[in-house]
Design a protein around this motif. Structure first.
Motif, PDB file in Angstrom:
ATOM      1  N   MET A 116       0.865  -1.190   0.000  1.00  0.00           N
ATOM      2  CA  MET A 116       0.000   0.000   0.000  1.00  0.00           C
ATOM      3  C   MET A 116       0.897   1.234   0.000  1.00  0.00           C
ATOM      4  N   ARG A 117       0.753   2.044  -1.042  1.00  0.00           N
ATOM      5  CA  ARG A 117       1.637   3.207  -1.177  1.00  0.00           C
ATOM      6  C   ARG A 117       0.834   4.470  -1.480  1.00  0.00           C
ATOM      7  N   PRO A 118       1.458   5.656  -1.285  1.00  0.00           N
ATOM      8  CA  PRO A 118       0.785   6.911  -1.649  1.00  0.00           C
ATOM      9  C   PRO A 118       0.584   6.975  -3.158  1.00  0.00           C
ATOM     10  N   LEU A 119      -0.392   7.724  -3.587  1.00  0.00           N
ATOM     11  CA  LEU A 119      -0.642   7.892  -5.018  1.00  0.00           C
ATOM     12  C   LEU A 119       0.388   8.848  -5.612  1.00  0.00           C
ATOM     13  N   THR A 120       0.765   8.605  -6.847  1.00  0.00           N
ATOM     14  CA  THR A 120       1.638   9.540  -7.543  1.00  0.00           C
ATOM     15  C   THR A 120       0.833  10.792  -7.882  1.00  0.00           C
ATOM     16  N   GLU A 121       1.518  11.812  -8.367  1.00  0.00           N
ATOM     17  CA  GLU A 121       0.832  13.053  -8.731  1.00  0.00           C
ATOM     18  C   GLU A 121      -0.196  12.800  -9.831  1.00  0.00           C
ATOM     19  N   ALA A 122       0.178  11.989 -10.820  1.00  0.00           N
ATOM     20  CA  ALA A 122      -0.734  11.684 -11.929  1.00  0.00           C
ATOM     21  C   ALA A 122      -1.934  10.875 -11.442  1.00  0.00           C
ATOM     22  N   GLU A 123      -1.694   9.917 -10.551  1.00  0.00           N
ATOM     23  CA  GLU A 123      -2.779   9.096 -10.008  1.00  0.00           C
ATOM     24  C   GLU A 123      -3.734   9.942  -9.155  1.00  0.00           C
ATOM     25  N   THR A 124      -3.150  10.830  -8.343  1.00  0.00           N
ATOM     26  CA  THR A 124      -3.979  11.715  -7.517  1.00  0.00           C
ATOM     27  C   THR A 124      -4.855  12.597  -8.381  1.00  0.00           C
ATOM     28  N   ARG A 125      -4.282  13.132  -9.454  1.00  0.00           N
ATOM     29  CA  ARG A 125      -5.042  13.992 -10.359  1.00  0.00           C
ATOM     30  C   ARG A 125      -6.195  13.225 -10.999  1.00  0.00           C
ATOM     31  N   ALA A 126      -5.931  11.984 -11.413  1.00  0.00           N
ATOM     32  CA  ALA A 126      -6.967  11.160 -12.043  1.00  0.00           C
ATOM     33  C   ALA A 126      -8.106  10.872 -11.070  1.00  0.00           C
TER      34      ALA A 126
ATOM     35  N   PHE B  25      -8.926  12.614  -8.257  1.00  0.00           N
ATOM     36  CA  PHE B  25      -9.622  13.845  -7.869  1.00  0.00           C
ATOM     37  C   PHE B  25     -10.476  14.393  -9.011  1.00  0.00           C
ATOM     38  N   GLU B  26     -10.019  14.228 -10.246  1.00  0.00           N
ATOM     39  CA  GLU B  26     -10.827  14.683 -11.382  1.00  0.00           C
ATOM     40  C   GLU B  26     -12.120  13.874 -11.471  1.00  0.00           C
ATOM     41  N   LYS B  27     -12.017  12.575 -11.219  1.00  0.00           N
ATOM     42  CA  LYS B  27     -13.212  11.720 -11.259  1.00  0.00           C
ATOM     43  C   LYS B  27     -14.160  12.070 -10.110  1.00  0.00           C
ATOM     44  N   LEU B  28     -13.621  12.216  -8.904  1.00  0.00           N
ATOM     45  CA  LEU B  28     -14.455  12.561  -7.759  1.00  0.00           C
ATOM     46  C   LEU B  28     -15.072  13.945  -7.935  1.00  0.00           C
ATOM     47  N   GLY B  29     -14.313  14.855  -8.548  1.00  0.00           N
ATOM     48  CA  GLY B  29     -14.794  16.213  -8.751  1.00  0.00           C
ATOM     49  C   GLY B  29     -16.033  16.287  -9.619  1.00  0.00           C
TER      50      GLY B  29
ATOM     51  N   ILE C 283     -14.481  17.586  -2.262  1.00  0.00           N
ATOM     52  CA  ILE C 283     -13.390  16.620  -2.103  1.00  0.00           C
ATOM     53  C   ILE C 283     -12.567  16.976  -0.864  1.00  0.00           C
ATOM     54  N   GLN C 284     -12.386  18.273  -0.641  1.00  0.00           N
ATOM     55  CA  GLN C 284     -11.586  18.730   0.494  1.00  0.00           C
ATOM     56  C   GLN C 284     -12.153  18.224   1.814  1.00  0.00           C
ATOM     57  N   LEU C 285     -13.486  18.062   1.861  1.00  0.00           N
ATOM     58  CA  LEU C 285     -14.126  17.602   3.094  1.00  0.00           C
ATOM     59  C   LEU C 285     -13.840  16.134   3.387  1.00  0.00           C
ATOM     60  N   LEU C 286     -13.430  15.393   2.354  1.00  0.00           N
ATOM     61  CA  LEU C 286     -13.067  13.992   2.566  1.00  0.00           C
ATOM     62  C   LEU C 286     -11.729  13.872   3.279  1.00  0.00           C
TER      63      LEU C 286
ATOM     64  N   TYR D  83      -7.558  11.837   6.984  1.00  0.00           N
ATOM     65  CA  TYR D  83      -7.812  10.722   6.071  1.00  0.00           C
ATOM     66  C   TYR D  83      -6.983  10.886   4.801  1.00  0.00           C
ATOM     67  N   CYS D  84      -6.732   9.799   4.130  1.00  0.00           N
ATOM     68  CA  CYS D  84      -5.887   9.847   2.941  1.00  0.00           C
ATOM     69  C   CYS D  84      -6.299   8.768   1.946  1.00  0.00           C
ATOM     70  N   PHE D  85      -5.693   8.826   0.772  1.00  0.00           N
ATOM     71  CA  PHE D  85      -5.910   7.827  -0.272  1.00  0.00           C
ATOM     72  C   PHE D  85      -4.617   7.046  -0.466  1.00  0.00           C
ATOM     73  N   ARG D  86      -4.746   5.734  -0.604  1.00  0.00           N
ATOM     74  CA  ARG D  86      -3.586   4.888  -0.827  1.00  0.00           C
ATOM     75  C   ARG D  86      -3.889   3.866  -1.930  1.00  0.00           C
ATOM     76  N   LEU D  87      -2.849   3.439  -2.625  1.00  0.00           N
ATOM     77  CA  LEU D  87      -2.996   2.482  -3.719  1.00  0.00           C
ATOM     78  C   LEU D  87      -2.501   1.110  -3.292  1.00  0.00           C
ATOM     79  N   HIS D  88      -3.295   0.087  -3.588  1.00  0.00           N
ATOM     80  CA  HIS D  88      -2.900  -1.285  -3.287  1.00  0.00           C
ATOM     81  C   HIS D  88      -3.477  -2.205  -4.360  1.00  0.00           C
TER      82      HIS D  88
END
Length: 204
Positions: free
Chosen positions: A1-11, A13-17, A24-27, A35-40
């Motif tokens: 389980m790792r942090p999202l890259t900049e490109a992954e975070t953008r993808a 957040f754009e979908k959630l937006g 999104i900021q409230l999440l 709270y945070c987002f992680r990739l696994h």
């Protein structure tokens, strides 16, 4: 389980937006902790930092999931939102810019409308089952739609009793919904709670 890259975070957040806008900021900034987002394993999980620390003690190959799965990345690196994110999308889509029946007279916007307000669609009772089987929403099954919804806008789909059923993409704008054929598609299906039964083995 790792942090999202900049490109992954953008993808992500754009979908959630498309569904909850600036909410999104409230999440992330929550009163009950950070709270945070992680990739696994190509899946994006939403979890508290407290749970993240506990998950770090589990070997990666043994970790099945941690937190709530918001979606997954496809082989082409496109982020696909999962119905398991619905419980977090729906609360932030609660306040609307007013709602409109598909008829000619729009409902007035409430006085407390906010620029953070999001877009929703309500389906008639007779069309709920169709949507929960993975089908698009037709004009004949449309109960109400948030005023000023644009074509291709992300929408959260509700029953007429305000129960979240899933989410989709508006195939027609609010204005177009008033004059299209009853069999025309007005919402493209993206995900629904029926997937908890249909895709039980693959949802995490």
């Amino acid at each position: 389980m790792r942090p999202l890259t900049e490109a992954e975070t953008r993808a992500v957040f754009e979908k959630l937006g498309k569904y909850i806008g600036e909410n999104i900021q409230l999440l992330v900034d929550r009163p009950d902790g950070t709270y945070c987002f992680r990739l696994h394993r190509d899946r994006v999980y939403y979890l508290s930092e407290k749970l993240l620390k506990l998950a770090a003690s589990v070997p990666r190959e043994s970790l099945v999931a941690a937190g709530t799965c918001f979606g997954k990345f496809t082989k082409s690196q496109k982020f696909r939102l999962s119905v398991t994110a619905l419980d977090f999308l729906a609360p932030y889509a609660k306040v609307g810019h007013g709602s409109s029946s598909p008829g000619p007279v729009p409902a007035p916007a409430p006085h407390n409308s906010s620029h953070l307000s999001q877009y929703k669609v309500w389906v008639k009772p007779g069309s709920e089952q169709s949507f929960l089987y993975g089908n698009h929403v037709l004009k004949s099954g449309l109960g109400r739609i948030t005023e000023n919804t644009a074509q291709y806008q992300g929408v959260v789909v509700y029953s007429m009793a305000d129960v979240p059923l899933g989410f989709g993409v508006a195939a027609k704008s609010t204005q177009e919904c008033r004059k299209v054929d009853p069999l025309a598609i007005v919402v493209f299906h993206q995900a629904d709670v029926g997937e908890y039964v249909r895709n039980e083995d693959t949802l995490t």
